[in-house]
Motif scaffolding. Sequence first.
Motif, PDB file in Angstrom:
ATOM      1  N   ARG A  87       0.773  -1.233  -0.067  1.00  8.71           N
ATOM      2  CA  ARG A  87      -0.049  -0.079   0.030  1.00  8.71           C
ATOM      3  C   ARG A  87       0.802   1.201  -0.053  1.00  8.71           C
ATOM      4  NH1 ARG A  87      -2.511  -0.975   4.301  1.00  8.71           N
ATOM      5  NH2 ARG A  87      -4.419  -1.521   3.463  1.00  8.71           N
ATOM      6  N   ASP A  88       1.849   1.452   0.943  1.00  7.87           N
ATOM      7  CA  ASP A  88       2.831   2.291   1.051  1.00  7.87           C
ATOM      8  C   ASP A  88       3.339   2.716  -0.326  1.00  7.87           C
ATOM      9  OD1 ASP A  88       2.050   2.728   3.740  1.00  7.87           O
ATOM     10  OD2 ASP A  88       3.686   1.827   4.382  1.00  7.87           O
ATOM     11  N   LYS A  89       4.069   1.684  -1.078  1.00  6.82           N
ATOM     12  CA  LYS A  89       4.837   1.894  -2.020  1.00  6.82           C
ATOM     13  C   LYS A  89       3.982   2.056  -3.520  1.00  6.82           C
ATOM     14  CE  LYS A  89       8.415  -1.688  -1.051  1.00  6.82           C
ATOM     15  NZ  LYS A  89       8.871  -2.980  -1.761  1.00  6.82           N
ATOM     16  N   ILE A  90       2.553   2.059  -3.347  1.00  7.22           N
ATOM     17  CA  ILE A  90       1.608   2.282  -4.186  1.00  7.22           C
ATOM     18  C   ILE A  90       1.289   3.610  -4.238  1.00  7.22           C
ATOM     19  CG2 ILE A  90      -0.947   2.136  -5.080  1.00  7.22           C
ATOM     20  CD1 ILE A  90      -0.592  -1.066  -4.735  1.00  7.22           C
ATOM     21  N   VAL A  91       1.022   4.137  -3.023  1.00  6.39           N
ATOM     22  CA  VAL A  91       0.862   5.593  -2.779  1.00  6.39           C
ATOM     23  C   VAL A  91       2.016   6.570  -3.089  1.00  6.39           C
ATOM     24  CG1 VAL A  91       0.421   7.348  -0.989  1.00  6.39           C
ATOM     25  CG2 VAL A  91      -1.233   5.014  -0.788  1.00  6.39           C
ATOM     26  N   ALA A  92       3.242   6.033  -2.662  1.00  2.00           N
ATOM     27  CA  ALA A  92       4.334   6.746  -2.976  1.00  2.00           C
ATOM     28  C   ALA A  92       4.578   6.966  -4.508  1.00  2.00           C
ATOM     29  CB  ALA A  92       5.502   6.304  -2.341  1.00  2.00           C
ATOM     30  N   TYR A  93       4.278   5.626  -5.308  1.00  2.00           N
ATOM     31  CA  TYR A  93       4.443   5.616  -6.794  1.00  2.00           C
ATOM     32  C   TYR A  93       3.390   6.639  -7.258  1.00  2.00           C
ATOM     33  CZ  TYR A  93       3.705   3.664 -11.335  1.00  2.00           C
ATOM     34  OH  TYR A  93       3.829   3.392 -12.815  1.00  2.00           O
ATOM     35  N   TYR A  94       2.241   6.781  -6.848  1.00  3.77           N
ATOM     36  CA  TYR A  94       0.990   7.666  -7.458  1.00  3.77           C
ATOM     37  C   TYR A  94       1.591   8.904  -7.035  1.00  3.77           C
ATOM     38  CZ  TYR A  94      -2.333   4.395  -9.695  1.00  3.77           C
ATOM     39  OH  TYR A  94      -2.837   3.533 -10.318  1.00  3.77           O
ATOM     40  N   ASN A  95       2.103   9.213  -5.894  1.00  8.06           N
ATOM     41  CA  ASN A  95       2.303  10.762  -5.668  1.00  8.06           C
ATOM     42  C   ASN A  95       3.435  11.143  -6.476  1.00  8.06           C
ATOM     43  OD1 ASN A  95       0.702  11.539  -3.448  1.00  8.06           O
ATOM     44  ND2 ASN A  95       1.943  10.228  -1.937  1.00  8.06           N
ATOM     45  N   THR A  96       4.239  10.685  -7.193  1.00 12.98           N
ATOM     46  CA  THR A  96       5.044  11.125  -7.979  1.00 12.98           C
ATOM     47  C   THR A  96       4.614  10.996  -9.625  1.00 12.98           C
ATOM     48  OG1 THR A  96       6.154   8.808  -8.336  1.00 12.98           O
ATOM     49  CG2 THR A  96       7.116  10.251  -6.519  1.00 12.98           C
ATOM     50  N   ARG A  97       3.625  10.233  -9.873  1.00 15.77           N
ATOM     51  CA  ARG A  97       3.227   9.822 -11.178  1.00 15.77           C
ATOM     52  C   ARG A  97       1.846  10.535 -11.655  1.00 15.77           C
ATOM     53  NH1 ARG A  97       5.664   7.428 -15.075  1.00 15.77           N
ATOM     54  NH2 ARG A  97       3.935   6.234 -15.803  1.00 15.77           N
ATOM     55  N   VAL A  98       1.352  11.187 -10.769  1.00 10.07           N
ATOM     56  CA  VAL A  98      -0.197  11.673 -10.788  1.00 10.07           C
ATOM     57  C   VAL A  98      -0.008  12.824 -12.114  1.00 10.07           C
ATOM     58  CG1 VAL A  98      -1.713  13.420 -10.273  1.00 10.07           C
ATOM     59  CG2 VAL A  98      -1.139  11.453  -8.795  1.00 10.07           C
ATOM     60  N   PRO A  99       0.887  13.628 -12.324  1.00  7.83           N
ATOM     61  CA  PRO A  99       0.821  14.440 -13.373  1.00  7.83           C
ATOM     62  C   PRO A  99       0.664  13.699 -14.839  1.00  7.83           C
ATOM     63  CG  PRO A  99       2.409  15.543 -11.753  1.00  7.83           C
ATOM     64  CD  PRO A  99       2.011  13.880 -11.252  1.00  7.83           C
ATOM     65  N   VAL A 100       1.730  12.735 -14.746  1.00  6.22           N
ATOM     66  CA  VAL A 100       1.996  11.935 -16.186  1.00  6.22           C
ATOM     67  C   VAL A 100       0.562  11.238 -16.352  1.00  6.22           C
ATOM     68  CG1 VAL A 100       3.090   9.980 -17.145  1.00  6.22           C
ATOM     69  CG2 VAL A 100       4.364  11.644 -15.716  1.00  6.22           C
ATOM     70  N   ILE A 101      -0.007  10.747 -15.265  1.00  6.43           N
ATOM     71  CA  ILE A 101      -1.165   9.743 -15.481  1.00  6.43           C
ATOM     72  C   ILE A 101      -2.319  10.749 -15.925  1.00  6.43           C
ATOM     73  CG2 ILE A 101      -2.877   8.532 -14.171  1.00  6.43           C
ATOM     74  CD1 ILE A 101      -0.683   7.341 -12.261  1.00  6.43           C
ATOM     75  N   VAL A 102      -2.556  11.832 -15.257  1.00  7.96           N
ATOM     76  CA  VAL A 102      -3.545  12.851 -15.765  1.00  7.96           C
ATOM     77  C   VAL A 102      -3.193  13.380 -17.356  1.00  7.96           C
ATOM     78  CG1 VAL A 102      -4.532  15.084 -15.412  1.00  7.96           C
ATOM     79  CG2 VAL A 102      -4.042  13.581 -13.423  1.00  7.96           C
ATOM     80  N   GLN A 103      -2.202  13.565 -17.744  1.00  5.40           N
ATOM     81  CA  GLN A 103      -1.686  13.852 -19.031  1.00  5.40           C
ATOM     82  C   GLN A 103      -2.175  12.659 -20.031  1.00  5.40           C
ATOM     83  OE1 GLN A 103       2.338  14.502 -19.646  1.00  5.40           O
ATOM     84  NE2 GLN A 103       1.860  15.876 -21.684  1.00  5.40           N
ATOM     85  N   LYS A 104      -2.056  11.328 -19.377  1.00  2.00           N
ATOM     86  CA  LYS A 104      -2.517  10.386 -20.336  1.00  2.00           C
ATOM     87  C   LYS A 104      -4.030  10.216 -20.509  1.00  2.00           C
ATOM     88  CE  LYS A 104      -1.560   5.201 -20.660  1.00  2.00           C
ATOM     89  NZ  LYS A 104      -0.931   4.068 -19.892  1.00  2.00           N
ATOM     90  N   ALA A 105      -4.596  10.405 -19.306  1.00  3.06           N
ATOM     91  CA  ALA A 105      -6.023  10.520 -19.471  1.00  3.06           C
ATOM     92  C   ALA A 105      -6.598  11.496 -20.320  1.00  3.06           C
ATOM     93  CB  ALA A 105      -6.826  10.851 -17.919  1.00  3.06           C
ATOM     94  N   ASP A 106      -5.950  12.699 -20.275  1.00  6.56           N
ATOM     95  CA  ASP A 106      -6.355  13.901 -21.089  1.00  6.56           C
ATOM     96  C   ASP A 106      -6.214  13.400 -22.442  1.00  6.56           C
ATOM     97  OD1 ASP A 106      -7.189  15.279 -18.939  1.00  6.56           O
ATOM     98  OD2 ASP A 106      -5.224  16.596 -18.827  1.00  6.56           O
ATOM     99  N   SER A 107      -5.146  12.931 -22.954  1.00  9.70           N
ATOM    100  CA  SER A 107      -4.877  12.364 -24.254  1.00  9.70           C
ATOM    101  C   SER A 107      -6.005  11.502 -24.655  1.00  9.70           C
ATOM    102  CB  SER A 107      -3.550  11.414 -24.361  1.00  9.70           C
ATOM    103  OG  SER A 107      -2.546  12.359 -24.025  1.00  9.70           O
ATOM    104  N   TYR A 108      -6.458  10.468 -23.899  1.00 11.01           N
ATOM    105  CA  TYR A 108      -7.456   9.648 -24.215  1.00 11.01           C
ATOM    106  C   TYR A 108      -8.890  10.560 -24.387  1.00 11.01           C
ATOM    107  CZ  TYR A 108      -5.052   5.360 -23.414  1.00 11.01           C
ATOM    108  OH  TYR A 108      -4.173   4.319 -23.417  1.00 11.01           O
ATOM    109  N   ALA A 109      -8.955  11.410 -23.576  1.00 17.64           N
ATOM    110  CA  ALA A 109     -10.378  12.235 -23.457  1.00 17.64           C
ATOM    111  C   ALA A 109     -10.147  13.123 -24.685  1.00 17.64           C
ATOM    112  CB  ALA A 109     -10.281  13.152 -22.391  1.00 17.64           C
TER     113      ALA A 109
END
Length: 305
Positions: free
Chosen positions: A150-172
């Motif tokens: 759980r801690d690793k997943i949260v830490a991973y997302y805390n650094t990856r959110v901008p990239v993930i949102v950008q990817k979602a925006d591309s699909y949208a």
Amino acid sequence: MKRSLLTLAITLFAALTGYAQQPVAAQEMIGITPIVSDAIDLPADARSALNLKLRQMATQNGFGSTSGRFALTSNVVFTDKQATTTAPPQFVVSLEVQFYVVDVMEQVIIDEMSMPAKGIDRLENKAAIRAINSISVRTPQVRRFMNGARDKIVAYYNTRVPVIVQKADSYAAMENYDMALFVLTDIPESVDQYPMVLERMVDIYNKKIDGQVASALNKARAQVALGENEKAVAELMQLNSYGSHAADVNALIAEIKGDITDKQQQELEARMAEPTPEIIKMSAEPIISNDLFMASLNEGFGRTL
């Protein structure tokens, strides 16, 4: 770890045993899908027992609903098998059970753990089941494993959110709203930027609804032009809400009001009065197919987080 992973073809669905278990706040819940590989050489009933054990491990250690991204899976290695000299003879089966938390989309191992298990029964498959059932899902070792993941997943997302949102925006931008939402829905609430993520999900979902309504309106207008008012009404009745196109729907309904029954009128008005369904309800829908989830798992995992 890499040795066991190379042999693992993954497929893709009360009393505390003497240890204290700290409750997990709702916002700290992370979705995960417990799943047993089809490649594991176990009888069907032993596979079922292992699947149940994985589900217990997830739910009793603070993980939430199923996920399209994260999986809790396992591999089982038979380390010893003996028959007793008693009458009737019994099988003593020793197993090494390996557990993995994996990120299916990124092909990354989040964390792993291995533990021994032993079972005895007059039937070999029953002995394997007893061995699997003997694993406690609330031991300190299991809690450390699940909490660490759980801690690793949260830490991973805390650094990856901008990239993930950008990817979602591309699909949208390509009007692939389901995939855009799928990319965002597994981001846990405990991530610092979650309020922004949720706002983006709502925006994308509203665009999805508006797109569906616009398409239905065009079809309904075409039916009206052909004098098929009843078919136009049926087209509008398929929608649960009308988003920002409520005024356009209302204008078309006024145009064909003479061909709408009182009951249909009431239902249409109720749909216009309802707000857009909550994003949380939407996120529970199967956005990505189970077959695609399985195919992603089958590709294997070559690195750790």
